[in-house]
Scaffold this motif. Structure first.
Motif, PDB file in Angstrom:
ATOM      1  N   GLU A 172       0.831  -1.209   0.000  1.00  0.00           N
ATOM      2  CA  GLU A 172       0.000   0.000   0.000  1.00  0.00           C
ATOM      3  C   GLU A 172       0.863   1.257   0.000  1.00  0.00           C
ATOM      4  OE1 GLU A 172      -4.079  -1.529   2.226  1.00  0.00           O
ATOM      5  OE2 GLU A 172      -2.347  -0.956   3.435  1.00  0.00           O
ATOM      6  N   ILE A 173       1.925   1.247   0.777  1.00  0.00           N
ATOM      7  CA  ILE A 173       2.848   2.390   0.796  1.00  0.00           C
ATOM      8  C   ILE A 173       3.438   2.601  -0.597  1.00  0.00           C
ATOM      9  CG2 ILE A 173       5.002   3.306   1.742  1.00  0.00           C
ATOM     10  CD1 ILE A 173       4.408   1.747   4.299  1.00  0.00           C
ATOM     11  N   PHE A 174       3.827   1.501  -1.239  1.00  0.00           N
ATOM     12  CA  PHE A 174       4.381   1.588  -2.595  1.00  0.00           C
ATOM     13  C   PHE A 174       3.360   2.188  -3.555  1.00  0.00           C
ATOM     14  CE2 PHE A 174       4.848  -0.147  -6.857  1.00  0.00           C
ATOM     15  CZ  PHE A 174       6.172   0.174  -7.151  1.00  0.00           C
ATOM     16  N   SER A 175       2.112   1.708  -3.487  1.00  0.00           N
ATOM     17  CA  SER A 175       1.069   2.202  -4.382  1.00  0.00           C
ATOM     18  C   SER A 175       0.801   3.687  -4.159  1.00  0.00           C
ATOM     19  CB  SER A 175      -0.218   1.401  -4.158  1.00  0.00           C
ATOM     20  OG  SER A 175      -1.258   1.869  -4.986  1.00  0.00           O
ATOM     21  N   GLU A 206      12.948   2.064  -2.957  1.00  0.00           N
ATOM     22  CA  GLU A 206      13.957   2.530  -2.014  1.00  0.00           C
ATOM     23  C   GLU A 206      13.350   3.471  -0.982  1.00  0.00           C
ATOM     24  OE1 GLU A 206      17.048   4.312  -4.303  1.00  0.00           O
ATOM     25  OE2 GLU A 206      17.716   2.415  -5.196  1.00  0.00           O
ATOM     26  N   LEU A 207      12.437   4.322  -1.442  1.00  0.00           N
ATOM     27  CA  LEU A 207      11.772   5.249  -0.528  1.00  0.00           C
ATOM     28  C   LEU A 207      10.878   4.501   0.454  1.00  0.00           C
ATOM     29  CD1 LEU A 207      11.288   8.157   0.297  1.00  0.00           C
ATOM     30  CD2 LEU A 207       9.519   8.316  -1.467  1.00  0.00           C
ATOM     31  N   VAL A 208      10.210   3.468  -0.030  1.00  0.00           N
ATOM     32  CA  VAL A 208       9.372   2.645   0.849  1.00  0.00           C
ATOM     33  C   VAL A 208      10.217   2.034   1.958  1.00  0.00           C
ATOM     34  CG1 VAL A 208       7.983   0.550   1.002  1.00  0.00           C
ATOM     35  CG2 VAL A 208       7.623   2.153  -0.894  1.00  0.00           C
ATOM     36  N   ASP A 209      11.390   1.528   1.606  1.00  0.00           N
ATOM     37  CA  ASP A 209      12.281   0.938   2.612  1.00  0.00           C
ATOM     38  C   ASP A 209      12.714   1.971   3.642  1.00  0.00           C
ATOM     39  OD1 ASP A 209      12.135  -1.541   1.396  1.00  0.00           O
ATOM     40  OD2 ASP A 209      13.936  -1.240   0.173  1.00  0.00           O
ATOM     41  N   ILE A 210      12.980   3.176   3.182  1.00  0.00           N
ATOM     42  CA  ILE A 210      13.372   4.251   4.100  1.00  0.00           C
ATOM     43  C   ILE A 210      12.235   4.575   5.066  1.00  0.00           C
ATOM     44  CG2 ILE A 210      13.969   6.709   4.249  1.00  0.00           C
ATOM     45  CD1 ILE A 210      15.439   6.394   1.577  1.00  0.00           C
ATOM     46  N   VAL A 211      11.014   4.651   4.515  1.00  0.00           N
ATOM     47  CA  VAL A 211       9.840   4.957   5.339  1.00  0.00           C
ATOM     48  C   VAL A 211       9.630   3.882   6.398  1.00  0.00           C
ATOM     49  CG1 VAL A 211       7.325   5.111   5.314  1.00  0.00           C
ATOM     50  CG2 VAL A 211       8.657   6.336   3.598  1.00  0.00           C
ATOM     51  N   LEU A 212       9.742   2.626   6.006  1.00  0.00           N
ATOM     52  CA  LEU A 212       9.531   1.535   6.958  1.00  0.00           C
ATOM     53  C   LEU A 212      10.599   1.525   8.049  1.00  0.00           C
ATOM     54  CD1 LEU A 212       8.388  -1.375   4.615  1.00  0.00           C
ATOM     55  CD2 LEU A 212       7.024  -0.197   6.350  1.00  0.00           C
ATOM     56  N   ARG A 213      11.839   1.810   7.687  1.00  0.00           N
ATOM     57  CA  ARG A 213      12.895   1.862   8.706  1.00  0.00           C
ATOM     58  C   ARG A 213      12.615   2.959   9.727  1.00  0.00           C
ATOM     59  NH1 ARG A 213      16.491   0.787   4.312  1.00  0.00           N
ATOM     60  NH2 ARG A 213      17.010   3.000   4.107  1.00  0.00           N
ATOM     61  N   LYS A 214      11.971   4.024   9.280  1.00  0.00           N
ATOM     62  CA  LYS A 214      11.707   5.154  10.169  1.00  0.00           C
ATOM     63  C   LYS A 214      10.432   4.966  10.999  1.00  0.00           C
ATOM     64  CE  LYS A 214      11.446  10.210  10.158  1.00  0.00           C
ATOM     65  NZ  LYS A 214      12.641  10.349  11.013  1.00  0.00           N
ATOM     66  N   ASP A 232       8.294   1.876  11.110  1.00  0.00           N
ATOM     67  CA  ASP A 232       7.898   0.521  11.505  1.00  0.00           C
ATOM     68  C   ASP A 232       8.584   0.149  12.815  1.00  0.00           C
ATOM     69  OD1 ASP A 232       7.015  -2.058  11.654  1.00  0.00           O
ATOM     70  OD2 ASP A 232       8.300  -2.816  10.051  1.00  0.00           O
ATOM     71  N   CYS A 233       7.943   0.482  13.922  1.00  0.00           N
ATOM     72  CA  CYS A 233       8.556   0.318  15.235  1.00  0.00           C
ATOM     73  C   CYS A 233       8.811  -1.140  15.607  1.00  0.00           C
ATOM     74  CB  CYS A 233       7.679   0.966  16.310  1.00  0.00           C
ATOM     75  SG  CYS A 233       7.393   2.732  16.051  1.00  0.00           S
ATOM     76  N   ASP A 234       7.936  -2.054  15.186  1.00  0.00           N
ATOM     77  CA  ASP A 234       8.096  -3.459  15.564  1.00  0.00           C
ATOM     78  C   ASP A 234       8.700  -4.313  14.446  1.00  0.00           C
ATOM     79  OD1 ASP A 234       5.972  -3.329  13.882  1.00  0.00           O
ATOM     80  OD2 ASP A 234       4.491  -4.145  15.289  1.00  0.00           O
ATOM     81  N   ASN A 235       9.161  -3.660  13.374  1.00  0.00           N
ATOM     82  CA  ASN A 235       9.895  -4.345  12.301  1.00  0.00           C
ATOM     83  C   ASN A 235       9.159  -5.545  11.700  1.00  0.00           C
ATOM     84  OD1 ASN A 235      12.225  -2.627  12.595  1.00  0.00           O
ATOM     85  ND2 ASN A 235      12.710  -3.773  14.467  1.00  0.00           N
ATOM     86  N   ASP A 236       7.863  -5.358  11.411  1.00  0.00           N
ATOM     87  CA  ASP A 236       7.113  -6.448  10.783  1.00  0.00           C
ATOM     88  C   ASP A 236       6.749  -6.121   9.334  1.00  0.00           C
ATOM     89  OD1 ASP A 236       5.291  -4.465  11.260  1.00  0.00           O
ATOM     90  OD2 ASP A 236       3.807  -5.737  12.263  1.00  0.00           O
ATOM     91  N   SER A 237       7.434  -5.125   8.757  1.00  0.00           N
ATOM     92  CA  SER A 237       7.268  -4.736   7.343  1.00  0.00           C
ATOM     93  C   SER A 237       5.884  -4.187   7.014  1.00  0.00           C
ATOM     94  CB  SER A 237       7.591  -5.927   6.418  1.00  0.00           C
ATOM     95  OG  SER A 237       8.941  -6.305   6.581  1.00  0.00           O
ATOM     96  N   LYS A 238       5.201  -3.661   7.993  1.00  0.00           N
ATOM     97  CA  LYS A 238       3.930  -2.977   7.786  1.00  0.00           C
ATOM     98  C   LYS A 238       3.695  -2.040   8.961  1.00  0.00           C
ATOM     99  CE  LYS A 238       1.410  -6.921   9.754  1.00  0.00           C
ATOM    100  NZ  LYS A 238       0.381  -7.965   9.484  1.00  0.00           N
ATOM    101  N   LEU A 239       2.819  -1.061   8.757  1.00  0.00           N
ATOM    102  CA  LEU A 239       2.566  -0.069   9.799  1.00  0.00           C
ATOM    103  C   LEU A 239       1.219  -0.331  10.467  1.00  0.00           C
ATOM    104  CD1 LEU A 239       3.715   3.230   8.007  1.00  0.00           C
ATOM    105  CD2 LEU A 239       5.056   1.682   9.447  1.00  0.00           C
ATOM    106  N   SER A 240       1.275  -0.607  11.751  1.00  0.00           N
ATOM    107  CA  SER A 240       0.045  -0.686  12.534  1.00  0.00           C
ATOM    108  C   SER A 240      -0.360   0.734  12.916  1.00  0.00           C
ATOM    109  CB  SER A 240       0.275  -1.503  13.803  1.00  0.00           C
ATOM    110  OG  SER A 240       1.220  -0.836  14.649  1.00  0.00           O
ATOM    111  N   PHE A 241      -1.546   0.887  13.510  1.00  0.00           N
ATOM    112  CA  PHE A 241      -1.942   2.219  13.941  1.00  0.00           C
ATOM    113  C   PHE A 241      -0.974   2.739  14.995  1.00  0.00           C
ATOM    114  CE2 PHE A 241      -4.192   5.029  16.899  1.00  0.00           C
ATOM    115  CZ  PHE A 241      -4.537   6.058  16.028  1.00  0.00           C
ATOM    116  N   GLU A 242      -0.508   1.863  15.865  1.00  0.00           N
ATOM    117  CA  GLU A 242       0.443   2.273  16.898  1.00  0.00           C
ATOM    118  C   GLU A 242       1.745   2.775  16.272  1.00  0.00           C
ATOM    119  OE1 GLU A 242      -1.342  -0.471  16.891  1.00  0.00           O
ATOM    120  OE2 GLU A 242      -2.695   0.011  18.557  1.00  0.00           O
ATOM    121  N   ASP A 243       2.247   2.069  15.252  1.00  0.00           N
ATOM    122  CA  ASP A 243       3.454   2.515  14.542  1.00  0.00           C
ATOM    123  C   ASP A 243       3.250   3.906  13.956  1.00  0.00           C
ATOM    124  OD1 ASP A 243       4.785   0.102  14.991  1.00  0.00           O
ATOM    125  OD2 ASP A 243       4.048  -0.788  13.132  1.00  0.00           O
TER     126      ASP A 243
END
Length: 272
Positions: free
Chosen positions: A191-194, A215-223, A225-236
């Motif tokens: 979804e982030i990519f889209s 590459e930008l998606v990877d940067i966003v997730l590193r910043k 994605d607090c629990d490192n599960d490759s997706k953003l929860s509401f808490e993240d």
């Protein structure tokens, strides 16, 4: 005549004169064109049309919205009048099934509101939200709580409460809902990519434009994605936005600027 109604009349005048108005997501008019239209609105009034609109607003309708939103009663009355004027100019009719108060049987009554295309133009003209169609459709769905393809008066006012007067928590929940394209409770990598691809890739070159988006998606997730599960929860998402407010609209515009919000709110009180 109030400024918002005059803007709508300009759009109606263009449609009648045969001027082509783009409703797609790829050819929004430049900001200068929108600003120019706003300066010319006072010259394009239609007294005859507007005189036919005599809104009647039940007191309990205002009271209920006052409890559900952050608007004052005076603002709600102004929004009701504005809604009816806009619908009279370019609204659409639909039908909605509602439960009769005295019976469990459903009855169908005619009602009015905004369809997707006109709501998209409303977002563009009044709030400067010139984002991609994928996001304007999500904003439409947020407003369309009945899920019947039409935004009704109460839905319009309730939705505007979040956009114009929402708390930080309400705005975070709103943007997360918009970006969660499949409503599964997560903003996934796909979804982030889209979302980012639709925002960033306008004129693909010979090189693979998707590579830069990945590459930008990877940067966003590193910043974010607090629990490192490759997706953003509401808490993240919420944690990231609270730390850095600019991330609130990280994946595309879905809120009006503060200046535009204040201008719109000020215009409500002048609606006749």
């Amino acid at each position: 005549m109030d400024a918002v109604t005059q803007k709508a009349m300009t759009k109606k005048s263009n449609l009648k004169s045969g001027t082509k108005v783009s409703r797609g997501s790829k050819q929004w008019p430049p900001a200068k064109t929108v600003n120019s239209k706003r300066k010319q609105l006072s010259e394009l009034c239609s007294t005859k049309l507007m005189s036919k609109v005599k809104p009647t607003i039940p007191p309990n309708f205002v009271d209920n919205l006052f409890k559900q939103t952050r608007f004052t009663k005076k603002e709600i009355v102004g929004l009701c009048k504005l809604f009816k004027k806009l619908v009279a100019i370019y609204g659409v009719e639909s039908t909605s099934s509602v439960a009769a108060m005295s019976s469990v049987a459903l009855i169908t009554i005619p009602t009015q509101g905004f369809d997707r295309s006109m709501f998209r133009e409303f977002l563009q003209n009044e709030f400067g939200i010139t984002t991609e169609e994928i996001l304007t459709d999500r904003i439409f769905c947020f407003f369309d709580q009945r899920n019947d393809g039409v935004i009704h008066e109460d839905e319009w006012i309730t939705g505007l409460s979040v956009l114009l007067k929402g708390t930080q928590d309400e705005r975070i929940k709103y943007t997360f809902t918009i970006y969660d394209l499949n409503n599964d409770g997560f903003i996934t990598k796909e979804e982030i990519f889209s979302l980012l691809r639709n925002c960033l890739v306008k004129h693909p070159q010979d090189e693979d434009p998707d590579e830069g988006v990945r590459e930008l998606v990877d940067i966003v997730l590193r910043k974010m994605d607090c629990d490192n599960d490759s997706k953003l929860s509401f808490e993240d998402f919420s944690t990231s936005v609270i730390k850095q407010s600019l991330l609130l609209e990280a994946f595309g515009q879905c809120l009006p600027s503060r200046e535009i919000s204040e201008s719109f709110l000020n215009s409500i009180n002048s609606v006749q």
